[in-house]
Write an enzyme that holds these catalytic residues in place. Sequence first.
Site, PDB file in Angstrom:
ATOM      1  N   HIS A   1      24.471  17.563  26.467  1.00 56.13           N
ATOM      2  CA  HIS A   1      25.250  17.142  25.473  1.00 56.13           C
ATOM      3  C   HIS A   1      25.556  18.355  24.659  1.00 56.13           C
ATOM      4  O   HIS A   1      26.827  18.382  24.178  1.00 56.13           O
ATOM      5  CB  HIS A   1      24.553  15.871  24.596  1.00 56.13           C
ATOM      6  CG  HIS A   1      24.416  14.583  25.284  1.00 56.13           C
ATOM      7  ND1 HIS A   1      25.110  14.167  26.310  1.00 56.13           N
ATOM      8  CD2 HIS A   1      22.929  13.945  25.404  1.00 56.13           C
ATOM      9  CE1 HIS A   1      24.611  13.116  26.759  1.00 56.13           C
ATOM     10  NE2 HIS A   1      23.401  12.962  26.140  1.00 56.13           N
TER      11      HIS A   1
ATOM     12  N   GLU B   1      18.174  12.826  15.514  1.00 58.96           N
ATOM     13  CA  GLU B   1      18.024  11.460  15.645  1.00 58.96           C
ATOM     14  C   GLU B   1      16.963  11.135  14.578  1.00 58.96           C
ATOM     15  O   GLU B   1      15.692  11.940  14.596  1.00 58.96           O
ATOM     16  CB  GLU B   1      17.469  11.220  17.291  1.00 58.96           C
ATOM     17  CG  GLU B   1      18.469  11.331  17.849  1.00 58.96           C
ATOM     18  CD  GLU B   1      18.245  11.249  19.470  1.00 58.96           C
ATOM     19  OE1 GLU B   1      18.062   9.994  19.849  1.00 58.96           O
ATOM     20  OE2 GLU B   1      18.081  12.108  20.095  1.00 58.96           O
TER      21      GLU B   1
ATOM     22  N   HIS C   1      28.566  10.769  28.001  1.00 64.80           N
ATOM     23  CA  HIS C   1      29.086   9.882  26.910  1.00 64.80           C
ATOM     24  C   HIS C   1      29.396  10.630  25.592  1.00 64.80           C
ATOM     25  O   HIS C   1      30.457  10.195  25.117  1.00 64.80           O
ATOM     26  CB  HIS C   1      28.487   8.639  26.904  1.00 64.80           C
ATOM     27  CG  HIS C   1      27.070   8.777  25.956  1.00 64.80           C
ATOM     28  ND1 HIS C   1      25.916   9.203  26.404  1.00 64.80           N
ATOM     29  CD2 HIS C   1      26.982   8.660  24.646  1.00 64.80           C
ATOM     30  CE1 HIS C   1      24.888   9.119  25.573  1.00 64.80           C
ATOM     31  NE2 HIS C   1      25.475   9.027  24.509  1.00 64.80           N
TER      32      HIS C   1
END
EC number: 1.1.1.49
Length: 482
Positions: free
Chosen positions: A240, A216, A178
């Site tokens: 990613h 994060e 994504h």
Amino acid sequence: MVSRVIPAPDFDLVLFGATGDLAQRKILPGLFHRFAVGQMPPAARIIGVARSKMDATGFRAQLEKSLAAFAPQIAEDRALLERFLASVDYLRVDVMGEDGWKDLARNLRPNVVRAFYLSVSPSLFGVIASKLSSFEASTAESRIVVEKPFGHDLQSARALNADLRQGFKERQIYRIDHYLGKETVQNLMALRFANALWEPLWNATHIDHVQITVAESLGVEGRGEYYDKSGAMRDMVQNHLMQLLCLTAMEPPSKFDPNAVRDEKVKVIEALEPVGPGDIVRGQYRGQNRQGGYHEQAGDPNSRTESFVAMKVGIGNWRWAGTPFYLRTGKKLRGRASEIAVVFRDPPHMIFPKMEHRRGNAMIIRLQPDEGITLRNTIKEPGPGGFRLAEVNLDMTFADALKEKADPQDAYERLIMDVIRGDQTLFMRGDEVEAAWAWADPIIEAWEASNQMPEPYDAGSSGPEDALMLLHKEGRRWREIA
Ligand code: NAP
């Protein structure tokens, strides 16, 4: 000017795992959003598949709750919601059994795009792919979509690729990462290949180094057991961060075509140099008073799994020799930020007085928060009192710059519509995934063989001390995690 929404072709989308977390939280709300903006054709259908005992009415009732939670603004429009729910059906199939497959195959329309989205455990990919084929639910033109994790090493990735190829050809397989659906990531290609300005500078002669950060602030709360088998290297770097590195470093493809783009990405992965033990730092966050640390959240006091990785990666090719790429990702850090920072070299000869704390030119490509691009420039400090230099940012936050044109879409929405349009550019090809594992495997194997504990770092910090040293020892420094 409002953005132009080009309707997708008519489709039947079969969503395996339709009752699961990802489907209810991301995929179905994403499709609802595309429906709301008129991109999903009125006749298009979504057929949810899972084992849960319910009929279409029960499934729609469950979905209505999820849409209220995850697409609240558009779900308020009752008429719109009802029209969307009317396009949703449900079929109860245990994919391990033989029942229900014939009904599924009968239910699908000829002459519309047929897509099968596997939002289920990868252990079910093989059985679903082969049954779709043997029950003739799939055709030579159907598409199959799969989610990460795409293997946990090279061997398992090869096995998954072989599973999918039981019923589908590579041109029919869409492996979702994504990150590639994010607007800024695609903009990186536009920026590099639609402007004459940057490409002449985009090489080791002008670029000192590149920093790719995915930070994060959350820990592994609630996902500890799953994460503990994976770790930052498998969960983030191999997929990613590797994709971001490839798009930053790749050669211009000859055309904007899925295979031309992916060929160039594979070449970057194949040019990656082995990462030595001195060029990599693994970390694991700790809490206070034995609370809130990785060990407590993962439920294993002896876990050696890393929640942080920083590394220096060399790309052994003509364009990048001598320009390191520094990758960094971690959980429970002081902020949440994803960005690519391209840091340029200093001018060869400086005619102005030395400037304190000069950081030099950089292009910062922000993925989150506030997707956009910042260019750090040096200018004359305004006002009298001599000629002093100052650094200022030229800032382009897409939400501001393109206010009237914006049709904000989540990465999933964009990618699902690409599947329907048959555009594989933003999906990983099988050989690309395997090449990334072939690079990551020796690093992971060396850690496992060493039995070393990751370096502890405080929750809410910037990561382990040694990660800072990775750059400091070379006269560079990480950008602050805000
Ligand atoms: P989940 O909540 O456990 O959902 C799994 C789904 O599979 C459920 O709908 C379940 O429905 C269905 N299922 C399980 N066994 C089945 C069988 N034998 N036949 C038919 N259906 C079956 O998992 P998830 O979190 O949604 O994740 C789905 C996939 O996406 C996984 O591969 C995961 O790694 C990946 N992923 C998830 C996320 C996320 O944020 N959740 C993010 C990235 C990737 P029934 O129990 O009703 O059968």
